[in-house]
Design a protein around this motif. Structure first.
Motif, PDB file in Angstrom:
ATOM      1  N   PRO A 188      40.422  35.757  10.786  1.00 20.33           N
ATOM      2  CA  PRO A 188      40.849  34.588  10.022  1.00 20.33           C
ATOM      3  C   PRO A 188      42.190  34.008  10.459  1.00 20.33           C
ATOM      4  CG  PRO A 188      41.252  36.574   8.751  1.00 20.33           C
ATOM      5  CD  PRO A 188      40.491  36.985   9.993  1.00 20.33           C
ATOM      6  N   SER A 189      42.968  34.782  11.228  1.00 15.47           N
ATOM      7  CA  SER A 189      44.312  34.330  11.587  1.00 15.47           C
ATOM      8  C   SER A 189      44.800  35.069  12.821  1.00 15.47           C
ATOM      9  CB  SER A 189      45.266  34.598  10.411  1.00 15.47           C
ATOM     10  OG  SER A 189      46.598  34.375  10.775  1.00 15.47           O
ATOM     11  N   GLY A 190      45.764  34.464  13.499  1.00 17.31           N
ATOM     12  CA  GLY A 190      46.422  35.114  14.623  1.00 17.31           C
ATOM     13  C   GLY A 190      47.355  36.217  14.183  1.00 17.31           C
ATOM     14  N   ARG A 191      47.491  36.373  12.879  1.00 17.36           N
ATOM     15  CA  ARG A 191      48.237  37.491  12.300  1.00 17.36           C
ATOM     16  C   ARG A 191      47.366  38.110  11.222  1.00 17.36           C
ATOM     17  NH1 ARG A 191      54.302  35.258  11.114  1.00 17.36           N
ATOM     18  NH2 ARG A 191      54.884  34.874  13.264  1.00 17.36           N
ATOM     19  N   SER A 192      46.486  38.984  11.631  1.00 16.49           N
ATOM     20  CA  SER A 192      45.604  39.638  10.653  1.00 16.49           C
ATOM     21  C   SER A 192      45.370  41.097  11.062  1.00 16.49           C
ATOM     22  CB  SER A 192      44.296  38.864  10.470  1.00 16.49           C
ATOM     23  OG  SER A 192      43.664  38.589  11.706  1.00 16.49           O
ATOM     24  N   PRO A 241      43.347  43.798   5.440  1.00 18.46           N
ATOM     25  CA  PRO A 241      42.484  42.853   4.734  1.00 18.46           C
ATOM     26  C   PRO A 241      42.604  42.913   3.202  1.00 18.46           C
ATOM     27  CG  PRO A 241      41.195  44.762   5.299  1.00 18.46           C
ATOM     28  CD  PRO A 241      42.593  45.010   5.815  1.00 18.46           C
ATOM     29  N   LEU A 242      43.543  43.726   2.710  1.00 24.92           N
ATOM     30  CA  LEU A 242      43.711  43.812   1.261  1.00 24.92           C
ATOM     31  C   LEU A 242      44.246  42.498   0.680  1.00 24.92           C
ATOM     32  CD1 LEU A 242      45.275  47.388   1.047  1.00 24.92           C
ATOM     33  CD2 LEU A 242      42.858  46.724   0.828  1.00 24.92           C
ATOM     34  N   ARG A 243      45.001  41.788   1.477  1.00 22.06           N
ATOM     35  CA  ARG A 243      45.522  40.475   1.098  1.00 22.06           C
ATOM     36  C   ARG A 243      45.167  39.495   2.217  1.00 22.06           C
ATOM     37  NH1 ARG A 243      47.810  39.145  -3.548  1.00 22.06           N
ATOM     38  NH2 ARG A 243      49.178  37.833  -2.379  1.00 22.06           N
TER      39      ARG A 243
END
Length: 184
Positions: free
Chosen positions: A57-61, A122-124
């Protein structure tokens, strides 16, 4: 933080940790390379998987999550113990965690905890970023902010330290690279 800022921060953190513990400095070439890879690792995983393959979902995940970082660190250190490569493994881990510190630094300084949620993916859910779609957009929209300029200054000063240390990591270009010692 840009790649050069991550590399500089990781090198400085590792230098402080090693010198603070009275360990030999500078690092061996293998250790310096492991440190350098660790400082870039989260972006090397997340950016292509998010921006090019659209699997994250993001470049920081995924690789920016403290959960993933800790799991990777445990595996890397376990393998290193088995193959007697503890020092390069620890350098990689320090580089990896310093990357997360670098990405969290600006939100921490701005007291903007909403932009720290990537640490718990992935908790947030990861925070929304303006430029989180592709490499070209990211570089075309580069504008030197105060934080970016601090990162550049950090990188330049760290390059001076790295040169003074004898360019660890580039020994393979020399006839006799600096080899790791048992305490390196």
């Amino acid at each position: 933080m840009w790649p050069w800022g991550h590399a500089a921060l990781g090198y400085l953190v590792y230098a402080i940790l090693r010198r603070g513990r009275g360990r030999p400095w500078p690092p061996s070439d293998v250790t310096a390379i492991a440190l350098g890879i660790g400082t870039q690792f989260p972006d090397l995983v997340d950016k292509p998987l998010a921006w090019s393959l659209h699997l994250l979902p993001s470049g920081r995940s995924l690789a920016h999550s403290l959960i993933t970082t800790t799991l990777v660190a445990v595996v890397v250190l376990a393998l290193a113990r088995r193959y007697d490569q503890r020092v390069p493994a620890w350098a990689f881990v320090v580089g990896y965690y310093s990357h997360l510190l670098g990405d969290a630094l600006l939100p921490l300084l701005q007291f903007d905890t909403a932009f720290l949620t990537f640490l718990l993916w992935p908790l947030r859910p990861p925070p929304p970023y303006q430029m989180d779609s592709n490499f070209i957009e990211h570089f075309v929209n580069f504008s030197p902010s105060g934080f970016t300029l601090v990162g550049m200054a950090l990188a330049l000063s760290t390059i001076a330290l790295w040169v003074t240390d004898g360019l660890p990591g580039l020994g393979w270009l020399a006839k006799e690279p600096r080899r790791p010692t048992s305490d390196d």
